[in-house]
Design a protein around this motif. Structure first.
Motif, PDB file in Angstrom:
ATOM      1  N   THR A  23       0.960  -1.014  -0.292  1.00  0.00           N
ATOM      2  CA  THR A  23      -0.329   0.230  -0.213  1.00  0.00           C
ATOM      3  C   THR A  23       1.084   1.039  -0.086  1.00  0.00           C
ATOM      4  O   THR A  23       1.708   1.386   0.231  1.00  0.00           O
ATOM      5  CB  THR A  23      -1.041  -0.470   0.983  1.00  0.00           C
ATOM      6  N   PHE A  24       0.684   2.068  -0.455  1.00  0.00           N
ATOM      7  CA  PHE A  24       1.191   3.746  -0.765  1.00  0.00           C
ATOM      8  C   PHE A  24      -0.613   4.738   0.335  1.00  0.00           C
ATOM      9  O   PHE A  24      -1.467   4.425  -1.021  1.00  0.00           O
ATOM     10  CB  PHE A  24       2.109   4.535  -2.270  1.00  0.00           C
ATOM     11  N   GLU A  25       0.365   5.452   0.912  1.00  0.00           N
ATOM     12  CA  GLU A  25      -0.331   5.874   2.237  1.00  0.00           C
ATOM     13  C   GLU A  25       0.175   7.967   1.315  1.00  0.00           C
ATOM     14  O   GLU A  25       1.106   7.999   0.823  1.00  0.00           O
ATOM     15  CB  GLU A  25      -0.352   6.067   3.014  1.00  0.00           C
ATOM     16  N   LYS A  26      -1.737   8.574   1.571  1.00  0.00           N
ATOM     17  CA  LYS A  26      -1.255  10.176   1.114  1.00  0.00           C
ATOM     18  C   LYS A  26      -0.573  10.898   2.045  1.00  0.00           C
ATOM     19  O   LYS A  26      -0.032  10.034   3.374  1.00  0.00           O
ATOM     20  CB  LYS A  26      -2.006  10.714   0.867  1.00  0.00           C
ATOM     21  N   GLY A  27       0.111  11.203   1.689  1.00  0.00           N
ATOM     22  CA  GLY A  27       1.173  12.516   2.709  1.00  0.00           C
ATOM     23  C   GLY A  27       2.290  11.861   2.820  1.00  0.00           C
ATOM     24  O   GLY A  27       3.781  12.203   3.631  1.00  0.00           O
ATOM     25  N   LYS A  28       3.252  10.790   2.071  1.00  0.00           N
ATOM     26  CA  LYS A  28       4.203  10.017   2.497  1.00  0.00           C
ATOM     27  C   LYS A  28       5.259  10.002   1.440  1.00  0.00           C
ATOM     28  O   LYS A  28       4.455   9.662   0.006  1.00  0.00           O
ATOM     29  CB  LYS A  28       3.689   8.710   2.932  1.00  0.00           C
ATOM     30  N   THR A  29       6.479  10.152   1.296  1.00  0.00           N
ATOM     31  CA  THR A  29       7.340   9.672   0.102  1.00  0.00           C
ATOM     32  C   THR A  29       7.556   8.426   0.003  1.00  0.00           C
ATOM     33  O   THR A  29       8.191   7.826   0.756  1.00  0.00           O
ATOM     34  CB  THR A  29       8.290  10.056   0.291  1.00  0.00           C
ATOM     35  N   ASN A  30       6.911   7.761  -0.502  1.00  0.00           N
ATOM     36  CA  ASN A  30       6.901   6.053  -1.069  1.00  0.00           C
ATOM     37  C   ASN A  30       8.438   5.702  -2.214  1.00  0.00           C
ATOM     38  O   ASN A  30       7.789   6.490  -3.387  1.00  0.00           O
ATOM     39  CB  ASN A  30       5.552   5.145  -1.295  1.00  0.00           C
ATOM     40  N   ILE A 176      16.096  18.627  -5.588  1.00  0.00           N
ATOM     41  CA  ILE A 176      15.082  17.875  -5.890  1.00  0.00           C
ATOM     42  C   ILE A 176      14.526  16.683  -4.707  1.00  0.00           C
ATOM     43  O   ILE A 176      13.177  16.722  -4.568  1.00  0.00           O
ATOM     44  CB  ILE A 176      15.611  17.403  -7.130  1.00  0.00           C
ATOM     45  N   ASP A 177      14.665  16.110  -3.788  1.00  0.00           N
ATOM     46  CA  ASP A 177      14.934  14.911  -3.039  1.00  0.00           C
ATOM     47  C   ASP A 177      13.518  16.010  -2.256  1.00  0.00           C
ATOM     48  O   ASP A 177      12.740  15.784  -2.099  1.00  0.00           O
ATOM     49  CB  ASP A 177      15.427  14.566  -2.349  1.00  0.00           C
ATOM     50  N   ASN A 178      14.505  16.892  -1.199  1.00  0.00           N
ATOM     51  CA  ASN A 178      13.545  18.071  -0.553  1.00  0.00           C
ATOM     52  C   ASN A 178      12.095  18.235  -1.067  1.00  0.00           C
ATOM     53  O   ASN A 178      11.048  18.931  -0.286  1.00  0.00           O
ATOM     54  CB  ASN A 178      14.334  18.993   0.283  1.00  0.00           C
ATOM     55  N   LEU A 179      12.418  19.297  -2.531  1.00  0.00           N
ATOM     56  CA  LEU A 179      10.826  20.160  -3.055  1.00  0.00           C
ATOM     57  C   LEU A 179      10.061  19.104  -3.348  1.00  0.00           C
ATOM     58  O   LEU A 179       8.755  19.139  -2.873  1.00  0.00           O
ATOM     59  CB  LEU A 179      12.319  20.137  -4.275  1.00  0.00           C
ATOM     60  N   ILE A 180      10.198  17.246  -3.520  1.00  0.00           N
ATOM     61  CA  ILE A 180       9.280  16.465  -3.574  1.00  0.00           C
ATOM     62  C   ILE A 180       8.718  16.349  -1.983  1.00  0.00           C
ATOM     63  O   ILE A 180       7.118  16.342  -2.200  1.00  0.00           O
ATOM     64  CB  ILE A 180      10.113  14.785  -4.562  1.00  0.00           C
ATOM     65  N   GLN A 181       9.587  15.609  -1.592  1.00  0.00           N
ATOM     66  CA  GLN A 181       8.826  15.497   0.058  1.00  0.00           C
ATOM     67  C   GLN A 181       8.139  17.153   0.608  1.00  0.00           C
ATOM     68  O   GLN A 181       6.984  16.641   0.855  1.00  0.00           O
ATOM     69  CB  GLN A 181      10.667  15.925   0.795  1.00  0.00           C
ATOM     70  N   GLU A 182       8.582  18.382   0.370  1.00  0.00           N
ATOM     71  CA  GLU A 182       7.283  19.422   0.539  1.00  0.00           C
ATOM     72  C   GLU A 182       6.015  19.211  -0.032  1.00  0.00           C
ATOM     73  O   GLU A 182       5.351  19.721   0.864  1.00  0.00           O
ATOM     74  CB  GLU A 182       9.099  20.244   0.517  1.00  0.00           C
ATOM     75  N   ILE A 183       6.327  18.965  -0.996  1.00  0.00           N
ATOM     76  CA  ILE A 183       5.314  19.118  -2.224  1.00  0.00           C
ATOM     77  C   ILE A 183       4.388  17.513  -1.401  1.00  0.00           C
ATOM     78  O   ILE A 183       3.148  18.235  -1.288  1.00  0.00           O
ATOM     79  CB  ILE A 183       5.128  19.384  -3.390  1.00  0.00           C
ATOM     80  N   THR A 184       4.938  16.441  -0.830  1.00  0.00           N
ATOM     81  CA  THR A 184       4.517  16.033  -1.083  1.00  0.00           C
ATOM     82  C   THR A 184       3.606  16.309   0.492  1.00  0.00           C
ATOM     83  O   THR A 184       2.016  15.532   0.685  1.00  0.00           O
ATOM     84  CB  THR A 184       4.692  14.738  -0.276  1.00  0.00           C
ATOM     85  N   ASP A 185       3.880  15.948   1.734  1.00  0.00           N
ATOM     86  CA  ASP A 185       2.816  17.187   2.856  1.00  0.00           C
ATOM     87  C   ASP A 185       2.543  17.862   2.633  1.00  0.00           C
ATOM     88  O   ASP A 185       1.413  17.940   3.243  1.00  0.00           O
ATOM     89  CB  ASP A 185       4.665  17.239   4.018  1.00  0.00           C
ATOM     90  N   GLU A 186       2.913  19.338   2.259  1.00  0.00           N
ATOM     91  CA  GLU A 186       2.014  20.341   1.785  1.00  0.00           C
ATOM     92  C   GLU A 186       0.767  19.832   1.198  1.00  0.00           C
ATOM     93  O   GLU A 186      -0.071  20.938   1.938  1.00  0.00           O
ATOM     94  CB  GLU A 186       2.882  21.243   0.808  1.00  0.00           C
ATOM     95  N   TYR A 187       0.732  19.216  -0.016  1.00  0.00           N
ATOM     96  CA  TYR A 187      -0.972  18.718  -0.593  1.00  0.00           C
ATOM     97  C   TYR A 187      -1.097  17.427  -0.454  1.00  0.00           C
ATOM     98  O   TYR A 187      -2.067  17.440  -0.851  1.00  0.00           O
ATOM     99  CB  TYR A 187      -0.661  18.826  -2.630  1.00  0.00           C
ATOM    100  N   GLN A 188      -0.373  16.767   1.092  1.00  0.00           N
ATOM    101  CA  GLN A 188      -0.756  15.141   0.856  1.00  0.00           C
ATOM    102  C   GLN A 188      -1.266  14.478   0.076  1.00  0.00           C
ATOM    103  O   GLN A 188      -1.986  14.076  -0.291  1.00  0.00           O
ATOM    104  CB  GLN A 188      -2.182  15.770   1.986  1.00  0.00           C
ATOM    105  N   ILE A 189       0.003  14.483  -1.197  1.00  0.00           N
ATOM    106  CA  ILE A 189      -0.216  14.047  -1.953  1.00  0.00           C
ATOM    107  C   ILE A 189       0.055  12.318  -1.550  1.00  0.00           C
ATOM    108  O   ILE A 189       1.168  12.407  -1.238  1.00  0.00           O
ATOM    109  CB  ILE A 189       0.875  14.424  -3.092  1.00  0.00           C
ATOM    110  N   ILE A 190      -0.116  11.366  -2.608  1.00  0.00           N
ATOM    111  CA  ILE A 190       0.420  10.127  -2.547  1.00  0.00           C
ATOM    112  C   ILE A 190       1.410  10.164  -3.802  1.00  0.00           C
ATOM    113  O   ILE A 190       1.306   9.867  -4.896  1.00  0.00           O
ATOM    114  CB  ILE A 190      -0.508   8.855  -3.091  1.00  0.00           C
TER     115      ILE A 190
END
Length: 255
Positions: A23-30, A176-190
């Motif tokens: 499973t892959f959850e929202k708000g996390k970098t999988n 780039i890693d940090n940007l992806i993680q920030e956006i994932t957390d900020e917008y609660q993306i899967i």
């Protein structure tokens, strides 16, 4: 949540994916990791709906992809952002035009609404003054940020990244890693990232799925990957002396 159950995929009678469940959850970098030939790319393309599979299922927030009508599949695809390995920008378009492309494809927004959204996402990835540049005028790291801006311009629920740090120097890779993680957390993306980069794993690996020969060999986090006794994982992770030293330091500090 994206839920994968007992996924099998073959090509010409050769089984590539051999019953993967996760499973892959929202708000996390999988992160999906593994050696070349482990099935990472095939798995990612199955998640994107680009490959059919023989058995098993992939459900997006409870909706099994291949049970959806064509209209429902189109609506789902509009909620997916994709960052390709080589950025895949259109050479003949400016950076702003590249970012606007998904809006033209999937929305009925006015030109001014699209321009406002493009301005917003380019500012979010720190490219405020790059609108009129051509991709050929941008560095590799800049092109990746454009690709991320394009991927999030539609406010996606799901973000997929295929080797987002490929070809980048270590310092730019961390950005780039940090940007992806920030956006994932900020917008609660899967967010699901296909990677072979152990630096990315240790930087942003909140959930890690390790594949070997088409099987899910192990899953955990960047903290638990140091503790596993799974030989296949340790061979992959500690193939360099650097990570052997990091593991020893981590064990010593937590023993």
């Amino acid at each position: 949540m994206i839920e994968v159950k007992d996924l099998h995929k073959s090509f010409n009678g050769v089984e590539i994916l051999k019953g993967i469940s996760t499973t892959f959850e929202k708000g996390k970098t999988n992160l999906i990791i593994g050696q070349s030939g482990s099935g990472k790319t095939v798995f990612l393309k199955c998640l994107l709906g680009l490959f059919n599979y023989e058995s098993g299922s992939i459900a997006y927030d409870g909706n099994v992809f291949f049970n959806l009508t064509e209209d429902e599949k189109r609506n789902l695809r509009a909620k997916i952002g994709m960052v390709f390995q080589g950025s895949a920008l259109f050479d003949s378009m400016t950076i702003a035009q590249n970012v606007m492309f998904p809006l033209k494809m999937f929305t009925k927004q006015s030109k001014s609404e699209m321009e406002d959204r493009v301005n917003f996402v380019l500012k979010r990835v720190n490219l405020d003054n790059a609108h009129n540049k051509m991709p050929s005028e941008a560095s590799g790291g800049m092109q990746k940020r454009v690709a991320i801006a394009r991927a999030i311009v539609n406010n996606p629920k799901y973000l997929f990244c295929d080797e987002p740090n490929s070809g980048l120097d270590p310092k730019t890779s961390i950005v780039i890693d940090n940007l992806i993680q920030e956006i994932t957390d900020e917008y609660q993306i899967i967010t699901v990232i296909n990677s072979h980069d152990m630096n990315s794993v240790m930087e942003i690996g909140e959930k890690i799925v390790f594949l070997k020969n088409g099987l899910k060999e192990w899953e955990g986090s960047k903290e638990t990957i140091f503790k596993t006794d799974n030989e296949a994982v340790t061979d992959f992770v500690y193939s360099s002396n650097l990570f052997k030293k990091v593991r020893k330091m981590y064990i010593d500090e937590n023993s």
